[in-house]
Design an enzyme around this catalytic site. Sequence first.
Site, PDB file in Angstrom:
ATOM      1  N   HIS A  20       0.824  -1.203   0.000  1.00  0.00           N
ATOM      2  CA  HIS A  20       0.000   0.000   0.000  1.00  0.00           C
ATOM      3  C   HIS A  20       0.864   1.262   0.000  1.00  0.00           C
ATOM      4  O   HIS A  20       0.403   2.335   0.416  1.00  0.00           O
ATOM      5  CB  HIS A  20      -0.920   0.007   1.235  1.00  0.00           C
ATOM      6  CG  HIS A  20      -1.911  -1.105   1.242  1.00  0.00           C
ATOM      7  ND1 HIS A  20      -1.993  -2.029   2.260  1.00  0.00           N
ATOM      8  CD2 HIS A  20      -2.863  -1.466   0.340  1.00  0.00           C
ATOM      9  CE1 HIS A  20      -2.958  -2.898   1.998  1.00  0.00           C
ATOM     10  NE2 HIS A  20      -3.499  -2.585   0.844  1.00  0.00           N
ATOM     11  N   HIS A  21       2.111   1.162  -0.455  1.00  0.00           N
ATOM     12  CA  HIS A  21       2.962   2.358  -0.471  1.00  0.00           C
ATOM     13  C   HIS A  21       2.438   3.383  -1.470  1.00  0.00           C
ATOM     14  O   HIS A  21       2.742   4.568  -1.365  1.00  0.00           O
ATOM     15  CB  HIS A  21       4.417   1.989  -0.770  1.00  0.00           C
ATOM     16  CG  HIS A  21       4.693   1.632  -2.200  1.00  0.00           C
ATOM     17  ND1 HIS A  21       4.305   0.425  -2.746  1.00  0.00           N
ATOM     18  CD2 HIS A  21       5.310   2.317  -3.196  1.00  0.00           C
ATOM     19  CE1 HIS A  21       4.681   0.377  -4.008  1.00  0.00           C
ATOM     20  NE2 HIS A  21       5.292   1.507  -4.316  1.00  0.00           N
ATOM     21  N   LYS A  77      -2.815  -2.582  -7.711  1.00  0.00           N
ATOM     22  CA  LYS A  77      -3.088  -2.911  -9.118  1.00  0.00           C
ATOM     23  C   LYS A  77      -2.599  -4.306  -9.445  1.00  0.00           C
ATOM     24  O   LYS A  77      -1.491  -4.676  -9.075  1.00  0.00           O
ATOM     25  CB  LYS A  77      -2.365  -1.905 -10.031  1.00  0.00           C
ATOM     26  CG  LYS A  77      -2.736  -2.036 -11.485  1.00  0.00           C
ATOM     27  CD  LYS A  77      -4.054  -1.363 -11.751  1.00  0.00           C
ATOM     28  CE  LYS A  77      -4.544  -1.571 -13.163  1.00  0.00           C
ATOM     29  NZ  LYS A  77      -5.089  -2.912 -13.394  1.00  0.00           N
ATOM     30  N   LYS A 131       7.359  -4.576 -10.156  1.00  0.00           N
ATOM     31  CA  LYS A 131       7.206  -4.223 -11.566  1.00  0.00           C
ATOM     32  C   LYS A 131       6.776  -2.756 -11.708  1.00  0.00           C
ATOM     33  O   LYS A 131       7.344  -2.003 -12.506  1.00  0.00           O
ATOM     34  CB  LYS A 131       6.151  -5.153 -12.177  1.00  0.00           C
ATOM     35  CG  LYS A 131       6.125  -5.210 -13.680  1.00  0.00           C
ATOM     36  CD  LYS A 131       4.976  -6.096 -14.154  1.00  0.00           C
ATOM     37  CE  LYS A 131       5.025  -7.480 -13.557  1.00  0.00           C
ATOM     38  NZ  LYS A 131       3.908  -8.319 -14.050  1.00  0.00           N
ATOM     39  N   ASP A 156       8.224   2.935 -12.706  1.00  0.00           N
ATOM     40  CA  ASP A 156       7.804   4.183 -12.065  1.00  0.00           C
ATOM     41  C   ASP A 156       6.325   4.498 -12.304  1.00  0.00           C
ATOM     42  O   ASP A 156       5.950   5.621 -12.640  1.00  0.00           O
ATOM     43  CB  ASP A 156       8.672   5.345 -12.562  1.00  0.00           C
ATOM     44  CG  ASP A 156       8.698   6.511 -11.561  1.00  0.00           C
ATOM     45  OD1 ASP A 156       8.314   6.297 -10.402  1.00  0.00           O
ATOM     46  OD2 ASP A 156       9.099   7.621 -11.960  1.00  0.00           O
ATOM     47  N   LYS A 186      -2.951  -8.907  -6.769  1.00  0.00           N
ATOM     48  CA  LYS A 186      -3.270  -9.978  -7.720  1.00  0.00           C
ATOM     49  C   LYS A 186      -4.501 -10.715  -7.226  1.00  0.00           C
ATOM     50  O   LYS A 186      -4.765 -10.776  -6.010  1.00  0.00           O
ATOM     51  CB  LYS A 186      -2.109 -10.967  -7.850  1.00  0.00           C
ATOM     52  CG  LYS A 186      -2.069 -11.669  -9.197  1.00  0.00           C
ATOM     53  CD  LYS A 186      -1.617 -10.713 -10.299  1.00  0.00           C
ATOM     54  CE  LYS A 186      -1.433 -11.432 -11.625  1.00  0.00           C
ATOM     55  NZ  LYS A 186      -0.914 -10.528 -12.663  1.00  0.00           N
ATOM     56  N   THR A 242       1.238  -5.759 -23.255  1.00  0.00           N
ATOM     57  CA  THR A 242       2.304  -6.532 -22.604  1.00  0.00           C
ATOM     58  C   THR A 242       3.276  -7.083 -23.637  1.00  0.00           C
ATOM     59  O   THR A 242       4.501  -7.011 -23.467  1.00  0.00           O
ATOM     60  CB  THR A 242       1.715  -7.666 -21.759  1.00  0.00           C
ATOM     61  OG1 THR A 242       0.753  -7.132 -20.848  1.00  0.00           O
ATOM     62  CG2 THR A 242       2.800  -8.365 -20.950  1.00  0.00           C
ATOM     63  N   ASN A 274      -2.109 -14.073 -25.460  1.00  0.00           N
ATOM     64  CA  ASN A 274      -2.064 -12.661 -25.826  1.00  0.00           C
ATOM     65  C   ASN A 274      -0.638 -12.102 -25.801  1.00  0.00           C
ATOM     66  O   ASN A 274      -0.200 -11.441 -26.737  1.00  0.00           O
ATOM     67  CB  ASN A 274      -2.958 -11.869 -24.870  1.00  0.00           C
ATOM     68  CG  ASN A 274      -3.071 -10.411 -25.265  1.00  0.00           C
ATOM     69  OD1 ASN A 274      -3.388 -10.101 -26.397  1.00  0.00           O
ATOM     70  ND2 ASN A 274      -2.801  -9.520 -24.328  1.00  0.00           N
TER      71      ASN A 274
END
Length: 473
Positions: free
Chosen positions: A67-68, A73, A97, A102, A109, A197, A236
């Site tokens: 939670h920094h 995400k 990641k 940045d 997840k 990706t 994908n």
Amino acid sequence: MSSIEGEQFSFFHGVERNFEKASRFTNISKGLLEEIKSCNSVLKVKFPVKLGEDIQVIEAFRVQHSHHHSPCKGGVRFSEDVNQDEVMALAALMTYKCAVVDVPFGGAKGGVKINPKNYSVSDLERITRRYTAELYKKNFIGPGIDVPAPDYGTSAREMSWILDTYRSLNPQDINASACVTGKPVTQGGINGRAEATGLGVFYGIREACSYEEDMAKIGLKPGVKGKEVVVQGLGNVGYHAANFLKYAGAKLVGLIEYEGGIYDPEGLDLDKVIEIRNATGSILNVDAPIKEENSTKALEWECDILIPAAKESVIHKENAGRIRAKIIGEAANGPLTPDADDILFEKNIMVIPDTYLNAGGVTVSYFEWLQNLSHIRFGRLEKRFTESRYHEIVSIAEDLSGKSVNEAARKLLRGPAEEDFVYSGLEETMVLAYKEVRDTFHAIEEVRDLRTAAYILAINRIGSSYTEFGIFP
């Protein structure tokens, strides 16, 4: 826990080993390192879903590693192999990641323990909506809390169900469309997200191959053109990575799926392979001079660049010594175990780590999230203005020279569309991040590999986000 050659391997402990290897090269206090390394919140739920005449109990997870930064995400995968250890590891990788490229997210997840192939579309919708409701009840979803995305076994379709369910539960939230990314474009998604990706993998490999001195160390010439590539996984990520590399001049000599692999030193037609596999159900039905039914064995084929783009831990201490690639680009999350890293280092094989190379998806998800919060699409305010300026400049040049620009040249005068902004932003992110990882690698003499350098960069950035605001004075 997963099984490798009969042994139990903890994916999360593997991530921790990489973290600890890198953390000794930082000046961050032991207590703060422990906070950065630990998973902050773990949600494990079991919920009933009525499927036909039966009620089935579904097991699912959501892990918020850090939670920094808010929101957290990370994708949601549907797989019968889902377990808490795997989801914790993937959430941790998301934290590092995001820090490497940045992007101001904490890592998270999710996973639902089902095989989506065993369910109808309507059943999958019920499961997805119920999973979303569980996340909402536990405060594990929201534009400023936790933002899911597609992953293995999920797609834009599932993301649209998540969005609709969240909106129905929270109709007053004007920013509801930012509760999930990877959505269909018609529902607030962004052009370029589907290939993001794989495109990021291409940009990363291209950048790594651009340094002449680095390529000389492993016996290769700079650039991707002419390099022989083997890709494992035609989902994908793998498909788009292979497609962009081939378009840039690389030779696609090997393709591997779970049923086996095919190899042709003269090169493979990617789209034809996909067409035949979709029609027949197996890559082995493609006419190729070399075929291998053991997909793990196919990883040992000789090539310049090997791209594992499927599941984690496919290269480990039992097979790492037989890998013959000169570069491994980790398009999947955690395809190499820490033991494999040590063996590949001794073999002088360059590993471009997942903590950097796999970040294209979350980077473009960040763009989508920003666009949803701003409530305006990229390019809408300036596309026509830019086109008008281009045409004015050309008109002036034509008047001064007395010559007209042909129609082919005029096609280059169009203003940037949303996809142009996405591609440009992703390319800039991947190029800059690789330079920072490489600079970190060269700045510390004892650091032996790019993975450790990427972790050092991530840990220092996360540590700074705490100390700069006096959270841990």
